[in-house]
Write a protein that holds these residues in place. Structure first.
Motif, PDB file in Angstrom:
ATOM      1  N   PHE A  20     -15.319  -8.713  -2.997  1.00 11.41           N
ATOM      2  CA  PHE A  20     -15.790  -7.728  -2.065  1.00 11.41           C
ATOM      3  C   PHE A  20     -17.147  -8.323  -1.285  1.00 11.41           C
ATOM      4  CE2 PHE A  20     -18.965  -4.425  -1.293  1.00 11.41           C
ATOM      5  CZ  PHE A  20     -17.893  -3.480  -0.555  1.00 11.41           C
ATOM      6  N   ALA A  24     -17.582  -8.335   2.522  1.00  9.30           N
ATOM      7  CA  ALA A  24     -18.681  -7.771   3.039  1.00  9.30           C
ATOM      8  C   ALA A  24     -19.762  -8.871   4.045  1.00  9.30           C
ATOM      9  CB  ALA A  24     -19.510  -7.038   1.976  1.00  9.30           C
ATOM     10  N   PHE A  29     -16.233  -5.720   6.677  1.00  7.06           N
ATOM     11  CA  PHE A  29     -16.179  -4.370   6.157  1.00  7.06           C
ATOM     12  C   PHE A  29     -17.299  -3.330   6.815  1.00  7.06           C
ATOM     13  CE2 PHE A  29     -14.755  -5.483   1.569  1.00  7.06           C
ATOM     14  CZ  PHE A  29     -13.267  -5.907   1.991  1.00  7.06           C
ATOM     15  N   LEU A 103     -11.990   2.685   6.333  1.00  8.82           N
ATOM     16  CA  LEU A 103     -12.583   1.923   5.329  1.00  8.82           C
ATOM     17  C   LEU A 103     -11.537   1.068   4.665  1.00  8.82           C
ATOM     18  CD1 LEU A 103     -14.788   4.581   3.726  1.00  8.82           C
ATOM     19  CD2 LEU A 103     -15.531   2.428   4.421  1.00  8.82           C
ATOM     20  N   PRO A 104     -12.056  -0.080   3.870  1.00  6.98           N
ATOM     21  CA  PRO A 104     -11.120  -1.213   3.387  1.00  6.98           C
ATOM     22  C   PRO A 104      -9.945  -0.802   2.529  1.00  6.98           C
ATOM     23  CG  PRO A 104     -13.098  -1.800   3.210  1.00  6.98           C
ATOM     24  CD  PRO A 104     -13.184  -0.445   3.617  1.00  6.98           C
ATOM     25  N   GLU A 362      -7.380  -7.083  -1.145  1.00  4.45           N
ATOM     26  CA  GLU A 362      -8.524  -7.643  -0.248  1.00  4.45           C
ATOM     27  C   GLU A 362      -7.778  -8.670   0.694  1.00  4.45           C
ATOM     28  OE1 GLU A 362     -10.975 -11.057   0.887  1.00  4.45           O
ATOM     29  OE2 GLU A 362      -9.233 -11.428  -0.255  1.00  4.45           O
ATOM     30  N   ASP A 365      -6.894  -6.514   3.694  1.00  2.00           N
ATOM     31  CA  ASP A 365      -7.983  -6.412   4.302  1.00  2.00           C
ATOM     32  C   ASP A 365      -8.520  -7.642   5.321  1.00  2.00           C
ATOM     33  OD1 ASP A 365      -8.748  -3.654   3.905  1.00  2.00           O
ATOM     34  OD2 ASP A 365      -9.471  -4.390   1.921  1.00  2.00           O
ATOM     35  N   ARG A 369      -8.677  -7.924   9.250  1.00  3.28           N
ATOM     36  CA  ARG A 369     -10.036  -7.875   9.506  1.00  3.28           C
ATOM     37  C   ARG A 369     -10.752  -9.179   9.749  1.00  3.28           C
ATOM     38  NH1 ARG A 369     -12.741  -2.899   7.699  1.00  3.28           N
ATOM     39  NH2 ARG A 369     -10.986  -1.428   7.292  1.00  3.28           N
TER      40      ARG A 369
END
Lengths: 593, 593
Positions: A20, A24, A29, A103-104, A362, A365, A369
């Protein structure tokens, strides 16, 4: 005994296994910091604990009722769903332009775990809505999106996935539902669909069915399937030509209606095509991959719930006197080594499955992203590789852990009022739906191992090895035999991977298919062990830095337990896989009825 | 899909694993030949298939009803029980002098498997009656025997075992039920007992409760427990001071009432002591050892039932096209390698558990019937060693196989009407009652391994090794890697046995207790594998002799599958056991709630 969301373990896994913090920092995120994530998870945990969890037992006892085509959910269910949507939970990962919070997936996965731990029968509904949102968002026309997305995002309406027909379960090629063009851009859908989760209910005014069907001139097999949006209530307020014919009497998740749906009793239900003609399977996969992760999270969730209940009982129930006990009289059964083994097995399997699911999230994501296309592609392949493992391993251990939970309760575990039995009954569906675990294993071996010529899986194995190297360097005596045991498991995985890659490449499908299920388990043992070692290393570093939280030592103990007691199964699985498909030659004899 | 008793596999296992022929030659079985045994088993199979099995689903759906202290069984249940006793099945293994047929435990075990495969809820009742017969026969006074044995043997009355109280489950030392001498040789029993199987029912006129209770001056703990016979109806025809207070709402075996019994609402139930003051535990063990084998057989039974149902479904259900299929269209799912693996796993585990149970039964027969005292003693120790393995392994795999059976059915498996779910719900009690499987594992390690200074277990391991030697000498290519895989498993067992014997001897109970559950599984993998190899060797010899039965090649294939795919788990279990009890030190941290 109700549920207490394990927010700190969840957050720790997000940060120290699923990366995470790195994501970030990489700007994936937006402005979601670890602190903000923690706050959101705390709130989700409260909702799960206080609003959903108390309904779980009642939902099991009463189930849903069916009368004259209408489904009535358990008292309290409708209100809980309304409060849940109003708090914005349905919109968490949904697109911002339609009212979502964007949101993720990783953060939402943690929430999905909590909703489902509180009640699997509650949690499965929104999984389908989210799948519908994604399919529509990616493949829908602007017109359909503007009409349906906002209400699905808010949760004011729910969505369903209508795939299965009596003759077409795992094999979608056999679908028979039909769609005729009406000439005005809409279609008329006819056919019967079974096992439709939340196909009918009283929680919302409308239900948006996403239905696979064939056009008149469609090619045979899966290349002739199209996806249609078929609302229960049409835009003009009239009822569409779709009805719930009956609901199933199931082993578990009694509070979630499982419906047989009839489309087109009166000439055909009005539907709109999504994603173009004969592109239905492609669209459905958009829904299914995320649904597979979500079902994996159901496995984690039910395991966590069963563990918490068994743990509480083991602290409270007294029987016998434990070896070395300094107390008078009977000891709490948690002091008996064999009960400790059961509970640690439950906890370790749960933690490993959670780690694998969050790693997958993850990857999803990052695949959407990351700024770099190369990293997006790699992340996408990594997530694709891990998805069948997340789905199948987590749901398999969901059943195993729930069964152990009953066992820890002794005779009380078999009594329905205790609640432990419900967890096993609920858990048992998850290895079946969204693609049986056998199909997940085949997907892993036949489609996922060959990604990028095997580089994707090799990179994943390399990252597991890197963790072992760190354990060797940084680990203390509290890590016990973690490093050698994990190394053995990873080397078994490596050899089995090489064997299966070769089998797939040299067109020896029997070898690959015969070894698929043990291979998926082997992968999970190595990956799960490595992930728990990542957790333990992070905990160790924090302890070195002066953090006195006793949870850190517990994390190291759990990693060690997994390596020494669970990952050691790897070698036997490798031997099974490498012994190949020879057993199949005689199987027909042994299985003659 | 109903049940078809697998009489020929049963008989083959009796003869070629459990040494039926040798025992018959040794004169242990009077005039019972293999042919006569086959005839009896055929008849039992017919009764199980035709009379009991059809009641199973209805019994699950309707269960038993409780009103004003009376329990009403499922319609048809009473008549089936009556027909079953009238056909003499209850009396099969019972003493001749009280109307029984005095047939071997081995033969009866095969029948017990069939009754329970037909319906576990039906089968569990007679298990308790048989336990009562044995306790009374061995420990009862002549007066009690003459009053009760004949009617228990005929099945005109049933018996119960009243051990558990709310605070005393696994730990009988905590029992509180009381017995006061009445001065006339009888006692007045007061107390509450829970989880009493068939504690009340409408199938017979009388129920003979065997109740553990404490005399006023009894020492604390298990040495102060006595056993009492407490009939529901007294010899003068009046109702004794005992009643059923309520029945449990259980996960499975719905058709068998599980009662809370209250003794002594009105001053005390009249009881007669069995086996002398403070000798209750001793008497209870007479009942329990045989009951443990019987519960093991329930595990075999439910596994066989689940396998048959899954097999039939897999032959019938079509999905996808199997690799190499020469047929048009969808293939029966049994042609898919992953489904074959599931079915072979189910069949192999079932066959291994059956073999272990029958081996145990033969040990019991020889311990009673051999002319040589030395052989009786050795057989008794062998049966004692195997009993916890028979109970725990068979019931564990009962759950595993039933769960796999649901999985083979896909979505249909989760629908109650299919019947597959019932098998898992029914199976789940067997690892719990008659001593949880954790307690069986502890019994195996702490009490059974040290028998005759470890000679008993070493002799058993030697006999497994002898089988491997024969496979190496006589086996063909059809045996695949049976010999090396089994040898590895047996050597793992040997090393783990040495480690645990040392731990027990050197008073390191934590090591022994921590490894107990994996050790029991390891023992079963080696013993089960060796037993299936005995089956395969016998089949091979018959084939060499010209026997064309295709079942023989199937037996070799199954042995190979077990060795290459299941016994390979042995090494991981050994590693777990040898890693010792270190994990316990940190367990309290990891399990802090």
């Amino acid at each position: 005994m109700t549920y207490r969301a394990p927010v700190s373990d969840i957050l720790f896994t997000m940060r120290h296994v699923a990366g995470f913090d790195r994501a970030a920092t990489d700007g994936l995120f937006d402005d979601l910091s670890a602190d903000l994530a923690a706050t959101i998870l705390e709130e989700a945990g409260k909702f799960a604990n206080d609003v959903i969890a108390p309904l779980n037992r009642e939902g099991d006892k009463r189930g849903v009722t069916f009368k004259d085509g209408a489904v009535t959910t358990t008292p309290g269910w409708k209100e809980a769903y309304k409060a849940w949507t109003e708090a914005g939970w349905n919109a968490l990962p949904a697109p911002v332009e339609y009212g979502g919070q964007g949101l993720p997936v990783l953060l939402n996965s943690a929430c999905v775990e909590m909703w489902n731990a509180a009640s699997m029968a509650f949690g499965i509904g929104p999984v389908l809505t989210l799948g519908g949102i994604e399919a529509l968002h990616v493949h829908g026309t602007e017109d359909l999106k503007s009409r349906y997305l906002a209400k699905l995002v808010s949760g004011e309406w729910t969505a369903t996935m209508n795939l299965t027909e009596p003759q077409a379960g795992s094999d979608l090629a056999a679908l028979r539902a039909r769609a005729e063009p009406a000439g005005d851009g809409t279609y008329r859908i006819t056919g019967q669909k079974i096992f439709i989760t939340y196909g009918e209910h009283d929680m919302t005014d409308n239900i948006v069915h996403l239905v696979l069907a064939r056009l008149p001139d469609a090619p045979a097999g899966t290349r002739g399937i199209s996806l249609f949006l078929v609302p229960k209530i049409l835009p003009d307020g009239t009822h569409n030509d779709v009805r719930c014919h009956s609901i199933e009497h199931k082993m578990g998740i009694h509070a979630s209606p499982t419906c047989t749906m009839i489309f087109g009793d009166h000439g055909g239900a009005v539907g709109w095509i999504v994603g173009g003609e004969n592109r239905g399977l492609n669209c459905m996969f958009t829904m299914m991959n995320n649904a597979r992760l979500a079902v994996g999270l159901q496995g984690v969730a039910i395991a966590e719930r069963a563990y918490q209940q068994a743990l509480a009982y083991a602290h409270e129930r007294r029987q016998g006197r434990a070896v070395g006990s300094t107390q008078e009289g009977m000891s709490p059964i948690i002091e008996h080594p064999d009960v400790q083994r059961s509970l640690l097995t439950m906890k370790a399997l749960t933690a490993a499955a959670r780690a694998i699911c969050y790693l997958t999230a993850e990857g999803i994501d990052r695949s959407h992203r990351d700024k770099s296309e190369t990293r997006r592609r790699k992340a996408n392949e990594r997530a694709s590789l891990l998805t069948p493992v997340a789905k199948a391993f987590s749901t398999d251990i969901g059943v195993e852990v729930a069964s152990l939970g009953i066992q820890v309760h002794g005779g009380m575990g078999f009594i329905e009022e205790t609640g432990a039995a419900q967890h096993l009954r609920d858990a048992r569906i998850a290895p079946i739906y969204e693609g049986t675990n056998g199909i997940q294993a085949i997907d892993l071996v036949v489609r996922k191992l060959p990604l990028s010529g095997g580089e994707t899986v090799r990179a994943q194995i390399a990252s597991m090895r890197a963790t072992v190297t760190r354990v060797m360097k940084e680990g203390t005596s509290a890590f016990g035999a973690t490093a050698p045991r994990l190394r053995d498991a990873i080397e078994s995985l490596d050899r089995a991977t090489g064997y299966l890659l070769k089998a797939v490449a040299s067109n020896a499908p029997a070898e690959a298919l015969a070894g698929a299920t043990p291979y998926l388990r082997l992968f999970a043992l190595a990956q799960g062990g490595a992930a728990l070692a990542d957790v333990a290393l992070a905990a160790h570093a924090l302890m070195e830095g002066g953090d006195k939280d006793s949870a850190h030592a517990a994390r190291i103990a759990l990693c060690r337990f997994f390596a020494e007691n669970i990952a050691v199964g790897a070698k036997g699985l490798e031997e099974t896989i490498l012994s190949g498909a020879d057993f199949l030659q005689d199987a027909s004899l042994a299985l003659a009825s």
